[in-house]
Design a protein around this motif. Structure first.
Motif, PDB file in Angstrom:
ATOM      1  N   ALA A 131       8.266  11.054  21.053  1.00  0.00           N
ATOM      2  CA  ALA A 131       6.972  11.525  20.556  1.00  0.00           C
ATOM      3  C   ALA A 131       7.021  11.778  19.049  1.00  0.00           C
ATOM      4  N   VAL A 132       8.127  12.341  18.577  1.00  0.00           N
ATOM      5  CA  VAL A 132       8.282  12.595  17.143  1.00  0.00           C
ATOM      6  C   VAL A 132       8.324  11.271  16.381  1.00  0.00           C
ATOM      7  N   VAL A 133       9.070  10.311  16.891  1.00  0.00           N
ATOM      8  CA  VAL A 133       9.170   9.010  16.233  1.00  0.00           C
ATOM      9  C   VAL A 133       7.807   8.332  16.202  1.00  0.00           C
ATOM     10  N   GLN A 134       7.102   8.333  17.331  1.00  0.00           N
ATOM     11  CA  GLN A 134       5.789   7.689  17.373  1.00  0.00           C
ATOM     12  C   GLN A 134       4.801   8.351  16.417  1.00  0.00           C
ATOM     13  N   THR A 135       4.846   9.659  16.309  1.00  0.00           N
ATOM     14  CA  THR A 135       3.964  10.360  15.377  1.00  0.00           C
ATOM     15  C   THR A 135       4.276   9.955  13.940  1.00  0.00           C
ATOM     16  N   GLY A 136       5.560   9.869  13.609  1.00  0.00           N
ATOM     17  CA  GLY A 136       5.953   9.431  12.269  1.00  0.00           C
ATOM     18  C   GLY A 136       5.505   8.008  11.990  1.00  0.00           C
ATOM     19  N   ILE A 137       5.642   7.135  12.969  1.00  0.00           N
ATOM     20  CA  ILE A 137       5.199   5.744  12.830  1.00  0.00           C
ATOM     21  C   ILE A 137       3.689   5.701  12.621  1.00  0.00           C
ATOM     22  N   ASP A 138       2.953   6.468  13.423  1.00  0.00           N
ATOM     23  CA  ASP A 138       1.494   6.490  13.297  1.00  0.00           C
ATOM     24  C   ASP A 138       1.058   6.991  11.928  1.00  0.00           C
ATOM     25  N   ASP A 139       1.699   8.050  11.447  1.00  0.00           N
ATOM     26  CA  ASP A 139       1.367   8.590  10.127  1.00  0.00           C
ATOM     27  C   ASP A 139       1.614   7.547   9.036  1.00  0.00           C
ATOM     28  N   LEU A 140       2.726   6.842   9.140  1.00  0.00           N
ATOM     29  CA  LEU A 140       3.054   5.822   8.153  1.00  0.00           C
ATOM     30  C   LEU A 140       2.080   4.651   8.225  1.00  0.00           C
ATOM     31  N   ALA A 141       1.716   4.248   9.430  1.00  0.00           N
ATOM     32  CA  ALA A 141       0.755   3.153   9.584  1.00  0.00           C
ATOM     33  C   ALA A 141      -0.575   3.500   8.912  1.00  0.00           C
ATOM     34  N   GLU A 142      -1.016   4.724   9.091  1.00  0.00           N
ATOM     35  CA  GLU A 142      -2.288   5.157   8.502  1.00  0.00           C
ATOM     36  C   GLU A 142      -2.193   5.308   6.986  1.00  0.00           C
ATOM     37  N   ALA A 143      -1.012   5.537   6.463  1.00  0.00           N
ATOM     38  CA  ALA A 143      -0.842   5.719   5.021  1.00  0.00           C
ATOM     39  C   ALA A 143      -1.084   4.435   4.237  1.00  0.00           C
ATOM     40  N   GLY A 144      -0.902   3.278   4.855  1.00  0.00           N
ATOM     41  CA  GLY A 144      -1.040   2.007   4.148  1.00  0.00           C
ATOM     42  C   GLY A 144      -2.385   1.841   3.467  1.00  0.00           C
ATOM     43  N   SER A 145      -3.454   2.021   4.198  1.00  0.00           N
ATOM     44  CA  SER A 145      -4.788   1.822   3.614  1.00  0.00           C
ATOM     45  C   SER A 145      -5.114   2.917   2.601  1.00  0.00           C
ATOM     46  N   LYS A 146      -4.630   4.131   2.839  1.00  0.00           N
ATOM     47  CA  LYS A 146      -4.880   5.225   1.887  1.00  0.00           C
ATOM     48  C   LYS A 146      -4.171   4.954   0.564  1.00  0.00           C
ATOM     49  N   LEU A 147      -2.938   4.494   0.644  1.00  0.00           N
ATOM     50  CA  LEU A 147      -2.197   4.182  -0.576  1.00  0.00           C
ATOM     51  C   LEU A 147      -2.833   3.012  -1.321  1.00  0.00           C
ATOM     52  N   SER A 148      -3.295   2.003  -0.572  1.00  0.00           N
ATOM     53  CA  SER A 148      -3.950   0.844  -1.202  1.00  0.00           C
ATOM     54  C   SER A 148      -5.215   1.240  -1.935  1.00  0.00           C
ATOM     55  N   ALA A 149      -5.940   2.196  -1.380  1.00  0.00           N
ATOM     56  CA  ALA A 149      -7.184   2.637  -2.000  1.00  0.00           C
ATOM     57  C   ALA A 149      -6.931   3.457  -3.265  1.00  0.00           C
ATOM     58  N   ALA A 150      -5.783   4.098  -3.351  1.00  0.00           N
ATOM     59  CA  ALA A 150      -5.526   5.033  -4.443  1.00  0.00           C
ATOM     60  C   ALA A 150      -4.615   4.490  -5.544  1.00  0.00           C
ATOM     61  N   HIS A 151      -3.942   3.348  -5.311  1.00  0.00           N
ATOM     62  CA  HIS A 151      -2.941   2.866  -6.269  1.00  0.00           C
ATOM     63  C   HIS A 151      -3.036   1.355  -6.436  1.00  0.00           C
ATOM     64  N   PRO A 152      -2.536   0.844  -7.560  1.00  0.00           N
ATOM     65  CA  PRO A 152      -2.425  -0.611  -7.717  1.00  0.00           C
ATOM     66  C   PRO A 152      -1.496  -1.169  -6.627  1.00  0.00           C
ATOM     67  N   PRO A 153      -1.648  -2.446  -6.285  1.00  0.00           N
ATOM     68  CA  PRO A 153      -0.908  -3.016  -5.154  1.00  0.00           C
ATOM     69  C   PRO A 153       0.608  -2.805  -5.164  1.00  0.00           C
ATOM     70  N   ALA A 154       1.283  -3.065  -6.263  1.00  0.00           N
ATOM     71  CA  ALA A 154       2.743  -2.917  -6.295  1.00  0.00           C
ATOM     72  C   ALA A 154       3.150  -1.456  -6.133  1.00  0.00           C
ATOM     73  N   GLU A 155       2.397  -0.560  -6.726  1.00  0.00           N
ATOM     74  CA  GLU A 155       2.703   0.865  -6.609  1.00  0.00           C
ATOM     75  C   GLU A 155       2.455   1.356  -5.186  1.00  0.00           C
ATOM     76  N   ALA A 156       1.352   0.897  -4.588  1.00  0.00           N
ATOM     77  CA  ALA A 156       1.051   1.270  -3.200  1.00  0.00           C
ATOM     78  C   ALA A 156       2.167   0.804  -2.274  1.00  0.00           C
ATOM     79  N   LEU A 157       2.650  -0.404  -2.486  1.00  0.00           N
ATOM     80  CA  LEU A 157       3.747  -0.940  -1.678  1.00  0.00           C
ATOM     81  C   LEU A 157       5.012  -0.099  -1.869  1.00  0.00           C
ATOM     82  N   ALA A 158       5.354   0.212  -3.092  1.00  0.00           N
ATOM     83  CA  ALA A 158       6.561   1.003  -3.368  1.00  0.00           C
ATOM     84  C   ALA A 158       6.458   2.399  -2.740  1.00  0.00           C
TER      85      ALA A 158
END
Length: 183
Positions: A60-87
């Motif tokens: 459950a802890v691992v899945q929650t961490g995975i879910d949080d990371l999955a959701e972070a992708g679009s948030k980072l893309s919206a807030a940063h240039p592509p290379a920075e969002a990826l890093a």
């Protein structure tokens, strides 16, 4: 028909998972159950009612961490240039892999409770990483011939514990890999 959990039961599960995340960060996945339940503000019986085996809680802890990371992708893309969002996303991925003491050993223990995690991992993390890689490649910041699956596995391998080296070693090796992605 699947039964919905009561609101208090859902809150207890969320509190237990969050407490376990915190405890696993500091004390490892083999920390006493009482440490987790005390932090969650519930009794040990509540822990075992929702997570009968330690592996259930770890999963459950691992899945929650995975879910949080999955959701972070679009948030980072919206807030940063592509290379920075990826890093930034890769940094979070490294943190997910490296912060839980004993997690890698538990996940590779052969326990059947973890059998579905590799598929879940790719299903949830592949799409956001693909989007980040595509955006950075389209921007000309990185090479375009590395896919999400390859990068996820390569980083995971670089973050496995190395005898005599701390977690910073894996982070440094991932930095070398990321440097190799740049154009």
């Amino acid at each position: 028909m699947t039964r919905q959990r009561r609101a208090d039961a859902r809150r207890n599960v969320e509190a237990l998972v969050e407490a376990a995340r915190t405890v696993f960060d500091t004390s490892g996945v083999d920390a006493p159950a009482k440490e987790i339940t005390d932090l969650a503000g519930v009794g040990v019986g509540t822990l075992y009612r929702h997570f009968p085996q330690r592996a259930d809680l770890v999963k459950a802890v691992v899945q929650t961490g995975i879910d949080d990371l999955a959701e972070a992708g679009s948030k980072l893309s919206a807030a940063h240039p592509p290379a920075e969002a990826l890093a930034l996303w890769i940094d979070r991925y490294v943190e997910l892999l490296g912060t839980k003491r004993g997690l890698a050993s538990a996940l590779h223990s052969g326990d059947p409770a973890f059998a579905s995690l590799p598929g879940y991992f790719m299903e949830r993390l592949g799409p956001p990483l693909t989007a980040l890689l595509d955006a950075a490649a389209a921007d000309g910041a990185i090479r375009s011939d590395v896919g999400a699956e390859d990068l996820l596995y390569a980083i995971a391998l670089l973050c496995r514990p190395v005898p005599g080296r701390g977690p910073d070693y894996g982070r440094r090796m991932v930095a070398v890999l990321v440097d190799g992605l740049r154009r």
